[in-house]
Design an enzyme around this catalytic site. Structure first.
Site, PDB file in Angstrom:
ATOM      1  CE  LYS A   1      -6.722  -1.407   5.209  1.00  0.00           C
ATOM      2  NZ  LYS A   1      -5.745  -0.721   4.262  1.00  0.00           N
TER       3      LYS A   1
ATOM      4  CD  GLU B   1      -2.990   1.134   2.152  1.00  0.00           C
ATOM      5  OE1 GLU B   1      -3.442  -0.258   2.561  1.00  0.00           O
ATOM      6  OE2 GLU B   1      -3.729   2.180   2.618  1.00  0.00           O
TER       7      GLU B   1
ATOM      8  CG  ASP C   1       0.451 -16.289  12.326  1.00  0.00           C
ATOM      9  OD1 ASP C   1      -0.402 -15.509  11.636  1.00  0.00           O
ATOM     10  OD2 ASP C   1       0.373 -17.334  12.890  1.00  0.00           O
TER      11      ASP C   1
HETATM   12  C1  MEV Z   1      -6.560   3.137   4.611  1.00  0.00           C
HETATM   13  O1  MEV Z   1      -5.632   1.964   4.208  1.00  0.00           O
HETATM   14  C2  MEV Z   1      -6.258   3.342   6.178  1.00  0.00           C
HETATM   15  C3  MEV Z   1      -7.295   4.357   6.502  1.00  0.00           C
HETATM   16  O2  MEV Z   1      -8.599   4.377   5.877  1.00  0.00           O
HETATM   17  C4  MEV Z   1      -7.286   4.444   8.062  1.00  0.00           C
HETATM   18  C5  MEV Z   1      -8.527   5.209   8.708  1.00  0.00           C
HETATM   19  O3  MEV Z   1      -9.448   5.725   8.129  1.00  0.00           O
HETATM   20  O4  MEV Z   1      -8.202   5.822   9.767  1.00  0.00           O
HETATM   21  C6  MEV Z   1      -6.999   5.814   6.097  1.00  0.00           C
END
Ligand code: MEV
Length: 420
Positions: A262, A84, A278
């Protein structure tokens, strides 16, 4: 200069050639010429064939370095393997802001993992639970007989807990074996011990043991990291307030918390993969922990201190190892651990948690100010330029024009390329 005195701050690191970046990392981490070769090497097919089944080849993802980190007073370059864009730049930027107020500070528990033995078909669960606890010493001794090396390093089975659970099948007993796994992730040690205990538990209770397996909700192996983010560097107290407004949604709403977490895992998974750990175990533990109070929520918390600066904290389970597993086989994972200069699994946990906090701060900071797309645009524009057919110097020219026009579209990239 000793490694401990070296700084992880490099301005314009992203502008350097790959060769110059490697040379900086080599110097920072005292790498050898042999180590240096690993950066451009590929995982040997025979090694891959021993690691998993039905091997066809290896699968590459980009591997880079986050700069500017200071954790518990020590500078770190953090290796990250991720597909990413913007993730590494964002973490490095957050670390730069955090270091103004001293960087990341961490706290950690002992490396205690939990193994579960599920006991069914007992006549009286209370009697059975008592029989297990009355033989705690014998059970712990039997567990420890399975891994004398772990015990010799100060680890091993330390405690036993018994839970009686209601289920659609009736009452069942779950015995938790608590094992100090020292520098290992611990799955093998714990699973071996659980399997060894099953016959004795059956004999003591007259029941039948079904599952004997580690729990990934490693809530006795917790790491916390904390950092203060300077309000001036963030753009003033109003930005701190905007940040806190954004964060509040993650604290109350699972839909936002999932995305917020995430973002944390964008950083955590990248270093977990780079060190051969892992990532699924870490993800499972993190998300289960995020729901520990009955509602899924943010793994980080934020507040403003009396100076108006933003204080961020992260707390999560961290089942990582520096011995055993893929981390001792994959040459790049071995290299990454050298770059980190880590001496224990706990030290690695502290780095991972700090990176997770940095990553989260960076995402929420961007979302609370310019939005997330701006940061993504640079590399995205380059990818679009390549898709349009640009090569070499054309890539930067086409991408630059796309960004200037704020229109990152393939058809426009093709037109620009035609006119170069
Ligand atoms: C994208 O990979 C991660 C975000 O969506 C995290 C967030 O919204 O805090 C930018």
């Amino acid at each position: 200069m000793s490694k401990d005195e070296k700084t992880s701050v490099v301005s314009g690191f992203y502008k350097l050639s790959v060769k110059k970046r490697i040379s900086f990392v080599k110097d920072f981490a005292d790498l050898s010429g042999e180590d240096e070769k690993v950066f451009s090497s590929h995982l040997n097919i025979e090694t891959a064939d021993r690691m998993i089944e039905n091997v066809l080849g290896t699968f590459e993802i980009p591997f880079g370095i986050a700069v500017n980190f200071v954790i518990n007073g020590k500078d770190y370059l953090i290796p990250m393997a991720t597909e990413e864009s913007s993730v590494i730049a964002a973490a490095s930027n957050a670390a730069k802001i955090a270091r103004i107020k001293g960087g990341f500070k961490t706290e950690i528990t002992d490396p205690l993992m939990i193994g579960q033995l599920q006991l069914l078909k007992v006549d009286d669960v209370v009697d059975a639970a008592k029989a297990i606890m009355d033989h705690k010493k014998q059970l712990l001794d039997l567990a420890n007989a399975q891994d004398k090396i772990l015990v010799s390093f100060g680890g091993g089975a330390k405690d036993l807990e018994v839970r009686i659970l209601d289920s659609p099948l009736g009452k069942m007993i779950v015995t938790h074996l608590i094992v100090d796994v020292r520098d290992a992730m611990g799955a093998n040690a714990v699973n071996t011990m659980c399997e060894a205990l099953a016959p004795m538990i059956e004999e003591l209770t007259g029941g039948h043991v079904r599952l004997k397996i580690l729990s990934n909700l490693a809530d006795k192996r917790i790491v916390k990291a904390r950092a203060v983010f300077d309000k001036e560097k963030m753009g003033g107290e109003s930005v701190v307030d905007a940040f806190l407004e954004s964060y509040t949604l993650a604290s109350i709403d699972p839909y936002r918390a999932a995305t917020h977490n995430k973002g944390i895992m964008n950083g955590i998974d990248a270093v977990i993969i780079a060190t051969g750990n892992d990532s699924r175990a870490i993800e499972a533990g993190a998300h289960a922990y995020a729901a520990r109070n009955g509602q899924y929520t943010s793994l980080t918390t934020y507040h403003k201190d009396k100076n108006g600066d933003l204080v961020g904290e992260i707390e999560l389970p961290m089942a990582v190892g520096i011995v055993g597993g893929a981390g001792n086989i994959h040459p790049k994972a071995i290299l990454c651990k050298k770059i980190l200069g880590i001496k224990s699994a706990q030290q690695l946990s502290e780095v991972v948690a700090s990176l997770g906090l940095a990553q989260n701060f960076a995402a929420v900071f961007a979302l609370s100010t310019v939005g997330i797309q701006k940061g993504h645009m640079g590399l995205h524009a380059k990818n679009i330029a390549v898709m349009a057919g640009a090569t070499g110097k054309q890539i930067d020219k086409v991408a630059g024009q796309l960004i200037k026009e704020e229109k990152i579209k393939l058809d426009r990239a093709k037109e620009i390329l035609k006119n170069i």
